[in-house]
Design a protein around this motif. Structure first.
Motif, PDB file in Angstrom:
ATOM      1  N   LYS A   1     -11.287 -17.624  -3.085  1.00  0.00           N
ATOM      2  CA  LYS A   1     -10.330 -17.612  -1.000  1.00  0.00           C
ATOM      3  C   LYS A   1     -10.406 -18.899  -1.487  1.00  0.00           C
ATOM      4  O   LYS A   1      -9.881 -18.739  -0.081  1.00  0.00           O
TER       5      LYS A   1
ATOM      6  N   LYS B   1      -2.913 -16.932  -1.085  1.00  0.00           N
ATOM      7  CA  LYS B   1      -2.857 -17.128   0.175  1.00  0.00           C
ATOM      8  C   LYS B   1      -4.551 -17.790   0.198  1.00  0.00           C
ATOM      9  O   LYS B   1      -5.109 -18.008   1.035  1.00  0.00           O
TER      10      LYS B   1
ATOM     11  N   VAL C   1      -2.515   0.162 -11.162  1.00  0.00           N
ATOM     12  CA  VAL C   1      -2.124   0.377 -10.023  1.00  0.00           C
ATOM     13  C   VAL C   1      -0.584   1.078 -10.657  1.00  0.00           C
ATOM     14  O   VAL C   1      -0.165   2.618 -10.306  1.00  0.00           O
TER      15      VAL C   1
ATOM     16  N   PHE D   1      -6.746  -3.482   1.249  1.00  0.00           N
ATOM     17  CA  PHE D   1      -6.454  -4.145   0.227  1.00  0.00           C
ATOM     18  C   PHE D   1      -5.723  -5.347   0.283  1.00  0.00           C
ATOM     19  O   PHE D   1      -4.975  -6.089   1.738  1.00  0.00           O
ATOM     20  N   ASP D   2      -6.176  -6.053  -0.300  1.00  0.00           N
ATOM     21  CA  ASP D   2      -5.499  -7.782  -0.516  1.00  0.00           C
ATOM     22  C   ASP D   2      -4.426  -8.265  -1.075  1.00  0.00           C
ATOM     23  O   ASP D   2      -3.487  -8.609   0.087  1.00  0.00           O
ATOM     24  N   ARG D   3      -4.378  -7.526  -2.546  1.00  0.00           N
ATOM     25  CA  ARG D   3      -2.673  -7.759  -2.538  1.00  0.00           C
ATOM     26  C   ARG D   3      -1.401  -7.052  -1.736  1.00  0.00           C
ATOM     27  O   ARG D   3      -0.847  -6.247  -3.148  1.00  0.00           O
TER      28      ARG D   3
ATOM     29  N   GLU E   1      -7.888  -7.354  -8.164  1.00  0.00           N
ATOM     30  CA  GLU E   1      -8.078  -8.045  -7.676  1.00  0.00           C
ATOM     31  C   GLU E   1      -6.963  -7.272  -5.928  1.00  0.00           C
ATOM     32  O   GLU E   1      -6.945  -7.978  -4.955  1.00  0.00           O
ATOM     33  N   VAL E   2      -6.511  -6.666  -5.965  1.00  0.00           N
ATOM     34  CA  VAL E   2      -6.248  -5.544  -4.731  1.00  0.00           C
ATOM     35  C   VAL E   2      -7.328  -4.946  -4.293  1.00  0.00           C
ATOM     36  O   VAL E   2      -7.419  -5.445  -2.818  1.00  0.00           O
ATOM     37  N   LEU E   3      -8.644  -5.251  -4.399  1.00  0.00           N
ATOM     38  CA  LEU E   3      -9.423  -4.623  -3.459  1.00  0.00           C
ATOM     39  C   LEU E   3      -9.212  -6.392  -2.716  1.00  0.00           C
ATOM     40  O   LEU E   3     -10.104  -7.480  -3.189  1.00  0.00           O
ATOM     41  N   ARG E   4     -10.258  -6.061  -2.023  1.00  0.00           N
ATOM     42  CA  ARG E   4     -11.120  -7.429  -0.534  1.00  0.00           C
ATOM     43  C   ARG E   4     -11.620  -7.531  -1.707  1.00  0.00           C
ATOM     44  O   ARG E   4     -12.999  -6.849  -2.003  1.00  0.00           O
TER      45      ARG E   4
ATOM     46  N   MET F   1       1.939  -6.123  -4.920  1.00  0.00           N
ATOM     47  CA  MET F   1       1.699  -5.142  -5.761  1.00  0.00           C
ATOM     48  C   MET F   1       2.286  -3.749  -5.025  1.00  0.00           C
ATOM     49  O   MET F   1       3.266  -3.415  -5.797  1.00  0.00           O
TER      50      MET F   1
END
Lengths: 359, 352, 444
Positions: free
Chosen positions: B90, B119, C407, A258-260, C296-299, A263
């Motif tokens: 990114k 980031k 989420v 996961f990226d963020r 946005e949580v996904l890579r 959260m």
């Protein structure tokens, strides 16, 4: 039966949300150097008050603070409980509103605010409806599920720290004492320990363990303030509304799918806050139920939740939340200092009276 | 009764879930790279969007102008069939000219909104953005994230590239004692991009430029790993396999003095004319020290503390004076760097 | 007394399997009554004959004969019918006008003790309970040889009589709980008990609770372990499993059989089950949340792949998810309905053909298929089928919440389920108690 575990989880969880959301911002805004002093003053006050409170409650085994106050007479009860009711009400509104605001800011930009507030209130209301023991059990379950996530995110929050930001160490003038954000920071303490006085008839706990919890929470206060400071530096961190949340969004982990990560921390904190809100709802319903014993206390929960929701709808923007927090300052200090002291004094008085009667 | 309640709840949920517009991921355009440049007060935005066309990725570059970044993105969004979602950006490529003018507003806006993650990497483009993006599109392989992988630490990152993220730039705008370096890229002749050095950013404005080699030293000074970099000298080339830095600070009558010792562990790769290991060490030490001093002189002149030296003096200088670090103390700073090289091994062959 | 015979004849005579025979042993003339379908008459007569002949013929022979045959009692119609229904043989000594209730040789209506059909045992005792309540009791007795095991038999139902047995270990179980339970069962003895819903109601528990109030097991070993933990076991006649009360959350993850493995293995197996439950609950919701609300949580790499695999899917993620989940539930339901020999066909049709086709037809994304497979597989790691059903239901709550709030909804759903779990209790014992010592739980 001893349920200390439930109580300490409840106490810890309900504070974590406030610590990482608001406390870090308030402290960073209140002073530009020597934050540790500001934190320690708050913590010492909190620790002392919790100790006094429990000392006072110890004089009245199996009684909650409502019956302690009503034991003094009707007038005294109204005098003591009315501000408490107001405080709880306003705290609830502020909490719900502020957290939903933060949620929309951070990850639900499209969802209307009222929907988020409704979600928080409905779930907290549901928890509260099930009664106090159920609230505690939910707390334990949530702790088992989400505390590991929180601890993990806290561990990785140290990714970008630069400990040299710790300096300069001292703020000789103690200017923060007069700043409103510093007063606000006490909302992390006030309200969290009140429940100890409400649950005595239902749940038994050991006061010593509560004090250990108070001590165990100390690192979290420091982490919430210092990790953002170490990462950004004071002058940058003070520009953020929620320094710790921004900090979390700067954490970069390659191996996580996961990226963020922000959260997850944030959401876990929100779930803890739901627990806090349900506790407040329950406390309010208890007080009101004592005033109008004819009505079932579960109806009070529903009514209070509805009123809270409407109250939240009336707040239009962040500034109003801030001013509401400001107005709440007096009440906050009453709850933080007044209630523990008064309980303690009443306790001593009653002890003396019993002694006198005995003699 | 209960069944009725459940039914009502279910109906309510069904109705509510259609209430606000949640857009599925395949109806969002997910740009990976955003280029920002400014022309006549208007922002010019480039978005590099990976598009899936029958099991392969194609790159689409879209361009838009607007009076603000969001305005421009909004206009692009209106013209595209899906909604543009900046959540997955990114890399942000900034026009060099724009960077020289000052980035403060842009960076602050990125930090303010939730869309662009703090980031996100920041880079500066050394050539015309149009040319850059069209060349990138031509050369980019069937993978949507090439430009991002160039900087990704577990992919294409090299120790001579400065890695700087939005929040670090933001910090440099506000911090008293810390500036940042942003990598400068341009389109390569045969590769997608070419790294030409780093821009020195002071309080959100590009003030100077350092070369790739200097960036390596900069990274070493930041205690970033410089592993894998090959150092070429007259007599040999060596592979850096480890670095460490020791720093000692002192105030010399209002003048800050910083003594530092950079330890490099190297492995010998190639030699010319049979040097001894002492020769190689000496040569390496001298060339690095010289390079560093040159870079530092340049930095001091521009009053940009990208090395974060001010950090070391936070203990000595009170906060009120720290505010003037860049103007009062930094130019007077004496920096003594000592490079110490350790030859870890010489490969399978002995050095004579 | 003849009038009673007449009454019995009147009320039962129209049953073709009811018999009323005259029979003479020595000087005694008797009437035999019973159901031919429940009694092996030939063998019973033989036994009766042997029994009586072995008896020393002394004075007052008929009285001793009556004693030898069974229990001499006074009967009324109600009682007689009940005894007959229960498979007893009633002897009527005509001359003495006395009724004797004899224990006949029953006709064999029970299956033999077999291995369990709904539970799998690895390395453990594999005999399972059968329909006959007395056999089951015997099996438990055999499993726990202890004088602390107490059995209380009850009879429930007004027109359909059903035998119930309550078993507990009086040294471990909370006696208050046991008495409360027995009292509740006695007070609702006029309830018909034919299924578990009836049992729930007879116990005075809410029938609306989605989490079963009792844990069921087919294995005597599990039942014995439950007794040792202070639980109460309820047997219902004609139900080939033990109902363990109260059902606690930890039962979802533990089997007594786990203890047949070394401790580290046992712990990892249990952790696996916890992960299974969490996956079942979270995975579908997470997919919906990430695809529809919070991409946005996904890579970025994942986001692009998912976006690609969903390209051309004509409806939102929630519909896609619910659509496939329901198809999957249908497959599960169908394969339980079908005979064992056709079952695999459904698996093949459902799993391979449908799964592949639905992706190629671009009705759902292929990631979804993976998620669904993971969900279904992990759902099956739960101990006890009834628990897995509950979990299967709860995941829908989370899916719907996730579709609305992303989420946040996912976690809120989890909170809701936690709150629901904590609100459950059986006879005052919370569902979340970890173990049942005397009194109440230590934690949980």
């Amino acid at each position: 039966m001893d349920k200390s575990l439930h109580v300490i989880f409840m106490y810890g969880l309900t504070q974590l949300g406030f610590i990482f959301f608001f406390y870090s911002g308030d402290i960073i805004a209140s002073t530009s150097e020597g934050h540790w002093l500001a934190i320690i003053i708050g913590l010492v006050l909190n620790g002392a008050m919790v100790w006094l409170y429990m000392k006072g409650l110890g004089y009245f085994p199996q009684q909650d603070i409502i019956s302690i106050y009503t034991g003094l007479g009707k007038g005294a009860a109204v005098l003591f409980l009315l501000p408490l009711i107001f405080f709880l009400f306003i705290t609830n509104i502020i909490t719900i509103r502020a957290f939903s605001e933060a949620i929309t800011l951070i990850f639900l930009a499209n969802t209307p605010l009222w929907a988020i507030m409704a979600l928080i209130i409905i779930i907290s209301g549901y928890i509260a409806l099930n009664g106090v023991e159920s609230i505690f059990r939910t707390g334990v379950l949530l702790a088992i599920l989400f505390l590991p996530v929180i601890l993990f995110t806290i561990c990785i929050s140290f990714q970008n720290v630069d400990f040299r930001y710790f300096f300069p160490i001292m703020d000789e003038k103690l200017t923060f004492l007069t700043k409103p954000p510093y007063w606000h920071s006490f909302s992390a303490f006030a309200g969290s320990f009140l429940f100890l006085g409400f649950i005595q008839p239902y749940v038994a706990y050991r006061p010593r363990i509560v004090m250990i919890t108070v001590a165990a929470l100390v690192p979290f206060y420091f982490i919430s303030v210092y990790v953002p400071l170490f990462t950004f530096g004071q002058s940058t961190a003070s520009t953020f509304k929620f320094p710790f949340i921004v900090l979390m969004s700067t954490i970069h982990i390659n191996w996580l799918m996961f990226d963020r990560i922000t959260m997850f921390l944030l959401l876990c904190l929100v779930t803890f806050t739901m627990l806090f809100i349900s506790m407040v709802l329950w406390k309010l319903s208890q007080v009101l139920h004592r005033c109008l014993p004819k009505v079932k206390s579960s109806y009070f929960v529903i009514v209070i939740a509805a009123v809270n929701f409407i109250g939240c709808l009336f707040i239009t923007n962040w500034d109003e939340i801030q001013s509401l927090i400001m107005w709440n300052t007096m009440l906050r200090f009453y709850v933080l200092v007044g209630i523990p002291c008064s309980i303690w004094l009443i306790g001593i008085r009653s002890r003396r009276m019993i002694k006198d009667e005995g003699a | 009764m209960r069944a009725l309640k459940l039914l009502i709840a279910a109906m309510l949920v069904m109705v509510l879930s259609g209430c606000w517009d949640n857009i599925d991921i395949n109806h969002r355009v997910l740009p990976v790279v955003m280029g920002v440049s400014k022309h006549d007060g208007n922002y010019l935005i480039y978005l590099q969007i990976p598009e899936q066309v029958q099991n392969s990725t194609q790159i689409k570059i879209v361009k838009g102008t607007g009076s603000t970044i969001n305005h421009a993105v909004d206009l692009i969004s209106a013209n595209l069939e899906d909604r543009v979602d900046l959540l997955h950006i990114k890399v942000i490529v900034l026009d060099k000219k724009y960077a020289e003018e000052g980035l403060e507003d842009t960076i602050s806006d990125f930090m303010r909104g939730r869309d662009v993650s703090p980031k996100t990497l920041v880079t500066i483009c050394d050539e015309d953005m149009d040319a850059f993006f069209s060349s990138v599109r031509k050369k980019m392989g069937p993978k949507g994230t090439t430009l991002y992988d160039f900087f990704e630490k577990n992919a294409g990152w090299n120790p001579q590239i400065a890695l700087t993220r939005v929040w670090e730039v933001y910090r440099s705008i506000h911090s008293y004692t810390r500036d940042v370096a942003i990598p400068i890229i341009r389109s390569g002749d045969t590769t997608v991009v070419q790294h030409v050095g780093s821009a020195v950013i002071k309080e959100g404005r590009m003030v100077s430029q350092i070369s790739s080699e200097e960036t390596l030293l900069f990274n070493a000074f930041q205690r970033e790993s410089t592993q894998g970099k090959i150092e070429v000298m007259n007599h040999a080339s060596v592979l850096v396999i480890g670095n460490s830095l020791a720093v000692h600070t002192r105030m010399d009558g209002g003048n800050p003095v910083l003594r530092s010792k950079l330890k490099l562990k190297v492995v010998i790769m190639e030699t010319k004319d049979h040097p001894t290991s002492d020769m190689i060490m000496k040569e390496l030490n001298e060339s690095l020290t010289h390079q560093f001093n040159q870079m530092f002189a340049k930095l001091q002149e521009s009053e940009a503390d990208i090395l974060g030296i001010g950090q070391y003096f936070r203990r000595q200088i009170p906060r009120s004076e720290l505010k003037e670090w860049r103007t009062t103390f930094y130019p007077k700073l004496k920096l003594e760097l000592q490079v110490q090289t350790i030859i870890e091994n010489t490969g399978f062959l002995e050095l004579k | 007394m003849d009038s009673l015979i007449q009454e019995i004849k009147d009320s039962l005579g129209n049953n073709d399997d009811f018999f009323l025979q005259q029979y003479t042993i020595g000087e005694a003339r008797l009437l035999l009554m019973g159901f031919i379908s429940l009694i092996d008459l030939t063998k019973s007569k033989e036994a009766l004959y042997d029994n009586m002949h072995n008896w020393k013929l002394e004075a007052n022979t008929v009285t001793s004969m009556m004693d030898a045959a069974g229990e001499v009692i006074d009967l009324d119609l109600e009682k007689a019918i009940m005894l007959l229904m229960d498979g007893k043989l009633i002897l009527f000594f005509e001359r003495e006008c006395r009724f004797v209730v004899a224990e006949p040789v029953p006709s064999l209506l029970n299956r033999a003790i077999e291995s369990p059909t709904n539970e799998n045992v690895l390395q453990g005792a594999i005999s399972s309970f059968i329909e006959d309540i007395d056999t089951n009791l015997g099996m438990v007795r055999k499993q726990v040889v202890s004088r602390h095991i107490k059995v209380k038999n009850l009879l429930a139902g007004s027109s359909h009589k059903k035998k119930l047995s309550v078993i507990y270990d009086d040294s471990k179980a909370d006696i208050k709980l046991v008495t409360k339970m027995i009292k509740q069962l006695e007070s609702s003895s006029d309830h018909e008990i034919n299924n578990l819903q009836h049992v729930t109601r007879a116990l005075g528990l809410s029938a609306w609770s989605s989490v079963p109030k009792f844990n069921t097991t087919e294995l005597p070993a599990e039942a014995a372990a439950a007794l040792g933990k202070g639980r109460v076991i309820l047997f219902v006649d004609r139900m080939p499993f033990a109902l363990i009360l109260p059902n606690l959350i930890w039962d979802m993850f533990t089997l007594e059989n786990d203890r047949n493995f070394p401790l580290p293995l046992m712990i990892s197996i249990r952790v696996l089950r916890v992960i299974g439950v969490l996956t079942t609950l979270i995975a579908p919701g997470l997919y919906v949340a990430l695809v529809a609300v919070n991409p946005e949580v996904l890579r970025i790499e994942l986001a692009l792949t998912i976006a690609q695999s969903r390209e051309g899917v004509p409806y939102p993620a929630i519909v896609e998810m619910i659509f496939m989940l329901i198809i999957l539930e249908l497959i599960i339901e169908a394969s339980t309905r079908l005979p064992k020999s056709i079952g695999p066909t459904i698996t093949m049709v459902g799993g391979i053909i449908l799964g592949q086709a639905v992706v190629t037809a671009k009705l759902v994304s292929n990631l979804l298929i993976i998620i669904l497979a993971a969900t279904t597989i992990s759902n099956s790691t739960v101990v006890g089928f009834q628990n897995s059903l509950a979990i299967r239901l709860f995941k829908y709550v989370i899916v719907i919440m996730s579709a609305m709030y992303g989420v946040l909804g996912l976690l809120a759903g989890l909170v809701l389920i936690c709150a629901y779990f904590s609100s459950l209790n059986t006879f005052g014992i919370s569902y979340l108690n970890i173990n049942m010592k005397k009194g109440e739980a230590r934690n949980g």
